[in-house]
Write a protein that holds these residues in place. Structure first.
Motif, PDB file in Angstrom:
ATOM      1  N   SER A 153     -45.173  29.902 -38.016  1.00 16.23           N
ATOM      2  CA  SER A 153     -46.392  29.148 -38.283  1.00 16.23           C
ATOM      3  C   SER A 153     -46.310  28.436 -39.629  1.00 16.23           C
ATOM      4  N   ALA A 154     -45.833  29.115 -40.640  1.00 17.30           N
ATOM      5  CA  ALA A 154     -45.716  28.498 -41.968  1.00 17.30           C
ATOM      6  C   ALA A 154     -44.720  27.337 -41.939  1.00 17.30           C
ATOM      7  N   ALA A 155     -43.589  27.533 -41.274  1.00 20.07           N
ATOM      8  CA  ALA A 155     -42.594  26.464 -41.184  1.00 20.07           C
ATOM      9  C   ALA A 155     -43.143  25.272 -40.399  1.00 20.07           C
ATOM     10  N   SER A 156     -43.824  25.540 -39.305  1.00 17.75           N
ATOM     11  CA  SER A 156     -44.401  24.459 -38.506  1.00 17.75           C
ATOM     12  C   SER A 156     -45.471  23.705 -39.284  1.00 17.75           C
ATOM     13  N   ALA A 157     -46.342  24.439 -39.954  1.00 17.80           N
ATOM     14  CA  ALA A 157     -47.401  23.795 -40.741  1.00 17.80           C
ATOM     15  C   ALA A 157     -46.794  22.940 -41.847  1.00 17.80           C
ATOM     16  N   ALA A 158     -45.776  23.453 -42.524  1.00 15.06           N
ATOM     17  CA  ALA A 158     -45.130  22.684 -43.593  1.00 15.06           C
ATOM     18  C   ALA A 158     -44.505  21.406 -43.037  1.00 15.06           C
ATOM     19  N   ALA A 159     -43.864  21.493 -41.878  1.00 13.79           N
ATOM     20  CA  ALA A 159     -43.246  20.311 -41.276  1.00 13.79           C
ATOM     21  C   ALA A 159     -44.296  19.272 -40.875  1.00 13.79           C
ATOM     22  N   VAL A 160     -45.378  19.716 -40.264  1.00 13.07           N
ATOM     23  CA  VAL A 160     -46.429  18.797 -39.823  1.00 13.07           C
ATOM     24  C   VAL A 160     -47.105  18.138 -41.019  1.00 13.07           C
ATOM     25  N   VAL A 161     -47.428  18.905 -42.032  1.00 13.45           N
ATOM     26  CA  VAL A 161     -48.096  18.361 -43.214  1.00 13.45           C
ATOM     27  C   VAL A 161     -47.158  17.403 -43.947  1.00 13.45           C
ATOM     28  N   SER A 162     -45.881  17.746 -44.061  1.00 12.72           N
ATOM     29  CA  SER A 162     -44.910  16.855 -44.716  1.00 12.72           C
ATOM     30  C   SER A 162     -44.767  15.547 -43.958  1.00 12.72           C
ATOM     31  N   LYS A 163     -44.693  15.631 -42.645  1.00 13.45           N
ATOM     32  CA  LYS A 163     -44.584  14.426 -41.815  1.00 13.45           C
ATOM     33  C   LYS A 163     -45.827  13.553 -41.985  1.00 13.45           C
ATOM     34  N   ARG A 164     -46.992  14.182 -42.048  1.00 18.08           N
ATOM     35  CA  ARG A 164     -48.235  13.434 -42.265  1.00 18.08           C
ATOM     36  C   ARG A 164     -48.208  12.736 -43.621  1.00 18.08           C
ATOM     37  N   GLN A 165     -47.778  13.441 -44.663  1.00 16.56           N
ATOM     38  CA  GLN A 165     -47.723  12.848 -45.997  1.00 16.56           C
ATOM     39  C   GLN A 165     -46.794  11.634 -46.017  1.00 16.56           C
ATOM     40  N   ARG A 166     -45.651  11.735 -45.342  1.00 17.54           N
ATOM     41  CA  ARG A 166     -44.729  10.593 -45.272  1.00 17.54           C
ATOM     42  C   ARG A 166     -45.377   9.421 -44.539  1.00 17.54           C
ATOM     43  N   ALA A 167     -46.053   9.710 -43.426  1.00 16.05           N
ATOM     44  CA  ALA A 167     -46.717   8.647 -42.658  1.00 16.05           C
ATOM     45  C   ALA A 167     -47.796   7.964 -43.489  1.00 16.05           C
ATOM     46  N   LEU A 168     -48.555   8.743 -44.259  1.00 19.14           N
ATOM     47  CA  LEU A 168     -49.595   8.153 -45.103  1.00 19.14           C
ATOM     48  C   LEU A 168     -48.996   7.282 -46.208  1.00 19.14           C
ATOM     49  N   LYS A 169     -47.900   7.722 -46.809  1.00 11.87           N
ATOM     50  CA  LYS A 169     -47.230   6.926 -47.844  1.00 11.87           C
ATOM     51  C   LYS A 169     -46.678   5.632 -47.266  1.00 11.87           C
ATOM     52  N   GLU A 170     -46.078   5.717 -46.072  1.00 11.61           N
ATOM     53  CA  GLU A 170     -45.546   4.513 -45.428  1.00 11.61           C
ATOM     54  C   GLU A 170     -46.661   3.539 -45.086  1.00 11.61           C
ATOM     55  N   ALA A 171     -47.779   4.037 -44.602  1.00  4.69           N
ATOM     56  CA  ALA A 171     -48.916   3.179 -44.265  1.00  4.69           C
ATOM     57  C   ALA A 171     -49.476   2.499 -45.517  1.00  4.69           C
ATOM     58  N   ALA A 172     -49.571   3.258 -46.606  1.00  7.26           N
ATOM     59  CA  ALA A 172     -50.068   2.689 -47.861  1.00  7.26           C
ATOM     60  C   ALA A 172     -49.120   1.621 -48.395  1.00  7.26           C
ATOM     61  N   ALA A 173     -47.811   1.864 -48.293  1.00  6.24           N
ATOM     62  CA  ALA A 173     -46.825   0.886 -48.750  1.00  6.24           C
ATOM     63  C   ALA A 173     -46.895  -0.374 -47.894  1.00  6.24           C
ATOM     64  N   ALA A 174     -47.039  -0.215 -46.587  1.00  4.88           N
ATOM     65  CA  ALA A 174     -47.146  -1.377 -45.696  1.00  4.88           C
ATOM     66  C   ALA A 174     -48.417  -2.175 -45.989  1.00  4.88           C
TER      67      ALA A 174
END
Length: 180
Positions: A153-174
């Motif tokens: 659960s901790a590994a999955s949550a970390a992966a999902v949250v990290s992926k979300r953070q990357r998506a938000l940064k990419e959207a902001a940059a775009a």
């Protein structure tokens, strides 16, 4: 003469029922549109807007984590896994609200943090006597199951949250590049 009920077990039943019931209803909103929820379509759109991509897969995971983890808590079945599911699912919810601070009155993460902490606590303590775990001889409430479930659960949550953070940064940059 003592009472035939154990106060600690009754307390665990009350806690499991309250937290699990709240989580189940939130998950049912996401999955089925019950209780005024958006169902899978509405939840998928919302998940995309929050940076959880793909929205449909994340909506399904959040709905199953809440409804499934909540139902398992209420039943007191596979309690270490149920607690891990709830804690991991709420970690994703915390990531959405974190930038708004702690207090729910400002849109903060207070509410999912309390639900996640309660799930974690019940997962660690066990469901108690008034549970399906007790009726099944605690076959699904073992230390090894809890350890594996909490690590996964901790590994999955970390992966999902990290992926979300990357998506938000990419959207902001775009968005910045489009505004230039």
């Amino acid at each position: 003469m003592g009472c035939c009920f154990n106060r600690k077990d009754l307390g665990l039943l009350a806690l499991r029922s309250a937290v699990g019931g709240v989580l189940f209803t939130h998950g049912a909103q996401k999955l089925f549109g019950w209780f005024g929820g958006g169902g899978m379509e509405g939840t998928a759109r919302a998940m995309e807007q929050m940076g959880f991509k793909p929205g449909g897969r994340n909506a399904l995971a959040a709905g199953l984590g809440e409804a499934g983890g909540g139902a398992l808590l209420v039943a007191g079945l596979a309690t270490p896994a149920a607690g891990a599911i709830v804690a991991g699912t709420m970690a994703g919810a915390i990531s959405v609200h974190f930038s708004r601070g702690f207090f729910v009155t400002q849109g903060g993460y207070e509410y999912p943090a309390v639900l996640g902490a309660c799930g974690l606590a019940v997962g660690l303590s066990g469901a108690g006597r008034y549970s399906l775990d007790d009726l099944t001889g605690y076959r699904l409430d073992r230390a090894a199951i809890g350890l594996v479930a909490f690590v996964a659960s901790a590994a999955s949550a970390a992966a999902v949250v990290s992926k979300r953070q990357r998506a938000l940064k990419e959207a902001a940059a775009a968005e910045r590049a489009g505004a230039s």
